[in-house]
Design a protein around this motif. Structure first.
Motif, PDB file in Angstrom:
ATOM      1  N   LEU A 104       0.770  -1.337   0.071  1.00  0.00           N
ATOM      2  CA  LEU A 104      -0.111  -0.025  -0.053  1.00  0.00           C
ATOM      3  C   LEU A 104       0.974   1.279   0.201  1.00  0.00           C
ATOM      4  O   LEU A 104       0.603   1.979  -0.874  1.00  0.00           O
ATOM      5  CB  LEU A 104      -0.969  -0.019   1.225  1.00  0.00           C
ATOM      6  N   SER A 105       2.149   1.309   0.797  1.00  0.00           N
ATOM      7  CA  SER A 105       2.772   2.284   0.937  1.00  0.00           C
ATOM      8  C   SER A 105       3.568   2.619  -0.395  1.00  0.00           C
ATOM      9  O   SER A 105       3.426   3.863  -0.757  1.00  0.00           O
ATOM     10  CB  SER A 105       3.829   2.380   2.107  1.00  0.00           C
ATOM     11  N   VAL A 106       3.886   1.500  -1.155  1.00  0.00           N
ATOM     12  CA  VAL A 106       4.802   1.863  -2.278  1.00  0.00           C
ATOM     13  C   VAL A 106       3.611   2.316  -3.285  1.00  0.00           C
ATOM     14  O   VAL A 106       3.900   3.365  -4.172  1.00  0.00           O
ATOM     15  CB  VAL A 106       5.077   0.411  -2.666  1.00  0.00           C
ATOM     16  N   TRP A 141      12.292  11.725  -1.475  1.00  0.00           N
ATOM     17  CA  TRP A 141      11.823  12.266  -0.174  1.00  0.00           C
ATOM     18  C   TRP A 141      10.520  11.855   0.233  1.00  0.00           C
ATOM     19  O   TRP A 141      10.337  11.582   1.565  1.00  0.00           O
ATOM     20  CB  TRP A 141      12.046  13.790  -0.112  1.00  0.00           C
ATOM     21  N   VAL A 142       9.544  11.654  -0.374  1.00  0.00           N
ATOM     22  CA  VAL A 142       8.363  11.163  -0.137  1.00  0.00           C
ATOM     23  C   VAL A 142       8.305   9.562   0.149  1.00  0.00           C
ATOM     24  O   VAL A 142       7.790   9.551   1.239  1.00  0.00           O
ATOM     25  CB  VAL A 142       7.199  11.370  -1.340  1.00  0.00           C
ATOM     26  N   THR A 143       9.253   9.058  -0.632  1.00  0.00           N
ATOM     27  CA  THR A 143       9.391   7.564  -0.116  1.00  0.00           C
ATOM     28  C   THR A 143      10.082   7.528   1.545  1.00  0.00           C
ATOM     29  O   THR A 143       9.582   6.689   2.187  1.00  0.00           O
ATOM     30  CB  THR A 143      10.368   6.901  -1.066  1.00  0.00           C
ATOM     31  N   ALA A 144      10.861   8.225   1.700  1.00  0.00           N
ATOM     32  CA  ALA A 144      11.686   8.475   3.034  1.00  0.00           C
ATOM     33  C   ALA A 144      10.710   8.822   4.055  1.00  0.00           C
ATOM     34  O   ALA A 144      10.652   8.237   5.134  1.00  0.00           O
ATOM     35  CB  ALA A 144      12.828   9.373   2.965  1.00  0.00           C
ATOM     36  N   ALA A 145       9.889   9.737   3.632  1.00  0.00           N
ATOM     37  CA  ALA A 145       9.153  10.192   4.633  1.00  0.00           C
ATOM     38  C   ALA A 145       7.770   9.239   5.000  1.00  0.00           C
ATOM     39  O   ALA A 145       7.554   8.847   6.278  1.00  0.00           O
ATOM     40  CB  ALA A 145       8.059  11.439   4.241  1.00  0.00           C
ATOM     41  N   LEU A 163       6.075   4.979   8.940  1.00  0.00           N
ATOM     42  CA  LEU A 163       5.805   3.426   9.151  1.00  0.00           C
ATOM     43  C   LEU A 163       6.872   2.879  10.278  1.00  0.00           C
ATOM     44  O   LEU A 163       6.289   1.993  11.022  1.00  0.00           O
ATOM     45  CB  LEU A 163       5.691   2.786   7.886  1.00  0.00           C
ATOM     46  N   MET A 164       8.130   3.193  10.152  1.00  0.00           N
ATOM     47  CA  MET A 164       9.089   2.703  10.913  1.00  0.00           C
ATOM     48  C   MET A 164       8.825   3.209  12.268  1.00  0.00           C
ATOM     49  O   MET A 164       8.724   2.443  13.226  1.00  0.00           O
ATOM     50  CB  MET A 164      10.626   3.289  10.595  1.00  0.00           C
ATOM     51  N   ALA A 186      16.869   5.122   5.177  1.00  0.00           N
ATOM     52  CA  ALA A 186      18.009   5.698   4.913  1.00  0.00           C
ATOM     53  C   ALA A 186      18.425   5.776   3.345  1.00  0.00           C
ATOM     54  O   ALA A 186      19.002   6.599   2.839  1.00  0.00           O
ATOM     55  CB  ALA A 186      19.013   4.944   5.726  1.00  0.00           C
ATOM     56  N   ALA A 187      17.994   4.670   2.846  1.00  0.00           N
ATOM     57  CA  ALA A 187      18.374   4.421   1.619  1.00  0.00           C
ATOM     58  C   ALA A 187      17.723   5.363   0.310  1.00  0.00           C
ATOM     59  O   ALA A 187      18.083   5.913  -0.421  1.00  0.00           O
ATOM     60  CB  ALA A 187      17.878   2.978   0.946  1.00  0.00           C
TER      61      ALA A 187
END
Length: 255
Positions: free
Chosen positions: A115-117, A178-182, A187-188, A235-236
């Motif tokens: 879902l997040s992807v 940056w959206v992916t990292a956020a 979620l983390m 981080a990636a």
């Protein structure tokens, strides 16, 4: 109830795979060709503004993943209910329910990741769309454009390095990662807090209630491992956002 949830889950998995294609009627080969032609047009325009062909493709990719977001959100709900029902059955019935309850929990976590992807792609469709390009196997005009892009990204003295189109693409790469990292970071934190809660409830539970303690331990381990994986993803993604040129080379298959 468990049987109904299993049927619903299977139906949603099938819908996730087949519904976008059924509703939007794409052709993978045609889509790849269209992306190639749109990129060639965009690059040769020398403008940061998307041409009509590329805008149409971006809108199409948004719709594709919006469908997947809707289906995967429902799937997360169904799997979460299924995992809850199986854990409750484990607490009140046979021990072997622990295995299927654990599997359902892992599937729920995986569905949340899916879902997040799809939310990430829906938010900024262009960069994932460019990932469908043939890259080094391209030929003709697309091969020339990809070569010029690679030159602009790797050689600061190249006449293509200052291209407004390339600058716009680099900005898209930065925003996407940056959206992916956020999202990964959010979620983390959520899974980390959930893990802490499960471990706390395990400690507070009655030592004689072995099944309750086992359930909380299992959930604590799964969420803790998930939080660690999300930390690596965060981080990636942040590194990719800080190195947009390298990331764009990877996206277009020219790295």
């Amino acid at each position: 109830m468990i049987g109904l949830l299993l049927v619903a889950g299977a139906a949603l998995v099938a819908a996730f795979v087949f519904a976008p294609a059924a509703l939007l009627r794409p052709s993978d080969a045609k889509l790849q060709d269209d992306i190639g032609r749109a990129l060639v047009e965009y690059w040769r325009s020398g403008s940061p503004a998307f041409p009509a062909r590329l805008t149409t493709l971006v809108d199409y990719w948004f719709q594709w993943h919006a469908i997947k977001v809707a289906i995967s959100a429902l799937l997360v709900i169904v799997l979460a209910l299924l995992a809850t029902a199986l854990w409750q059955r484990y607490l009140r019935a046979r021990p072997w329910y622990a295995a299927v309850a654990t599997a359902a929990t892992v599937l729920t976590v995986f569905a949340i990741w899916v879902l997040s992807v799809n939310i990430q792609v829906m938010a900024l469709p262009l960069i994932p769309l460019l990932g469908l390009l043939p890259g080094r196997t391209a030929d003709g005009n697309l091969a020339q454009v990809l070569s010029e892009m690679r030159e602009g990204l790797t050689d600061s003295a190249s006449p293509h390095a200052g291209s407004p189109t390339l600058t716009a693409l680099l900005g898209e790469v930065e925003r996407y990662y940056w959206v992916t990292a956020a999202i990964s970071a959010t979620l983390m934190v959520a899974t980390g807090l959930a893990s802490a809660r499960f471990w706390k409830r395990r400690i507070a539970s009655d030592p004689s209630a072995t099944r309750v303690r086992f359930m909380h331990s299992t959930l604590g381990v799964i969420t803790a491992l998930t939080a660690c994986l999300l930390l690596l993803m965060t981080a990636a993604s942040a590194f990719s956002a800080l190195e947009p040129a390298t990331s764009l080379l990877g996206v277009i298959g020219a790295a």
